[in-house]
Structures are given as C-alpha cells and as structure tokens.
Design an enzyme around this catalytic site. Sequence first.
Site: not given
Length: 267
Positions: A179-180
């Site tokens: 979830d960068l």
Amino acid sequence: MQTSLADRAAALLGVPVLGAAALSGGDLSAVHRLRLANGGSAIAKQGPLVSEEAEMLIAIAARGAPAPAVLAVGEDLLLIAEMPNDGHLGTSWDSLATVLQTLHAASGRAYGWPADYAFGRVAIPNGTTDDWPSFWAERRLRTHLPHVPAPLARRLDRLADRLPNLLPMHPAPSLLHGDLWGGNVLTSGGRVTALIDPACYHGDREVDAAMLTLFDAPPTRFYDALALAAGWQERQPIYRLWPLLVHLRLFGSSYIGAVEAALAAVE
C-alpha cells in the site's frame, strides 16, 4: 473512548499514559498519539487486523528496511514507536529507492502471504499461487468483479484472461509493502525514517512502484535507481488497477475515470 484507550495502552506498555490525541489520515482505523509518563510517546492504532499489521511491520524491519518498532499488540490495539516525519517525500526519493531495493531483495517461496488482509470492508485475499499472472488475476482483479458495475466487470475479466501474455510468469517474489503511497512513507531530512500501514505480500516489485504513482510523481532518477525489468512502463497500468479498484469500492464513483483510464491503456 480516549480514557479507555489510555488505560488499555498503559496496561500493555507498563507505562502510564498521560494523554491521547487523535491523528488525521486514519481513513480506515482510529490512530492516536500517546503521551507517556516516562517522557516518551507512542502511536496507537485500533482495528480488527492489527495483529496481522504487526507481523508485516516486523517482516519489513527484519529485512533491513525502516519500520516502526512494534511495542505491544492487544486484541484490537497496535502500539508502535513514533517515528520522525517532516512530510517531505519530494526530497527523499533517492532514500526511498534505496529502501525499496532493500525491501524487495527479500524473496518469498510463492506469490502471496500467509494470511488474508482487508482495507475496511474490502477483502484482500492473499492465498499463494505458483505463477504471478494467476495471482494478479484471481487475488487482485477478479476478486472485485461482484462489486463493480457489470460492464466494468466484463472488461476486468477479459484483462485477467490476458495476463499470462502481459505479465512475467515468474518474477522474483519480492516482499512488497503493498500500500505504498506517499502518506505511508515517513521522512526526515531527506531520508526515509519508516514505512507504515503495510499490506504486505510477495510479488512483482513493480507493484510498489506503480502504487506510488497514484498520488505522487516520482522523478525519473527514482525509477532508474530501481532498475526495473524491460517493459515495466507498459505493466504499470495493470498494477495500478488494483489500488484504484479498492478506492472505487471504498470511496465511490470519483475513481471510476481513473479505473477506466488504466484499463484502456492495456486493452
């Protein structure tokens, strides 16, 4: 509510908690900064999957990438160290490239993760597969089909069928943050101090690079430093589809245009 949180945190930490201040940005879980009697601080995160998040933070740190230390875990309460953050990702791209090289060097045995995860009501199935196109098709695209409009579902289904011709069959199963986006990268003085709020699994490292482009604009030198495989630009819309579909389901139709644009780029 905060009194109860302070009491629970104090019991887990073994240190009295003098105060709890809500932090902004917690779209899917409540996050507070705790002021401790010993002069220190901690971050408290509440939610049903905090044990899984703790395992992910520990995995990131074990690979040598920066992550907040896990101080304690309760039934639905995660306590982690507070890390420095000046919010200046724009001056920290070189550091982030180095951090991702370290993180992605950790290779798993298969694509996926030992446990499923979720963003709020959106399930994230992580069951392992032996080849990468199958994982992306079944765990990241087709899982959304029952929850999106039928015309969009048909387009996604057709794309899923084509993935063996569009994605590498067996890229290195790198440890991904999952979830960068910029808000999950803490920085100070031009370096990354921590990666937070992970949704880890093992997969193609190009996924993390693609997710960074949803709300940020990494410079060319960032991608040069990552030295991604040839053709990575053509695969980026496929990898952007998953977080865009998650946002569509969580936050509504304002994301439909971005989903359709990513699809159109590979149809």
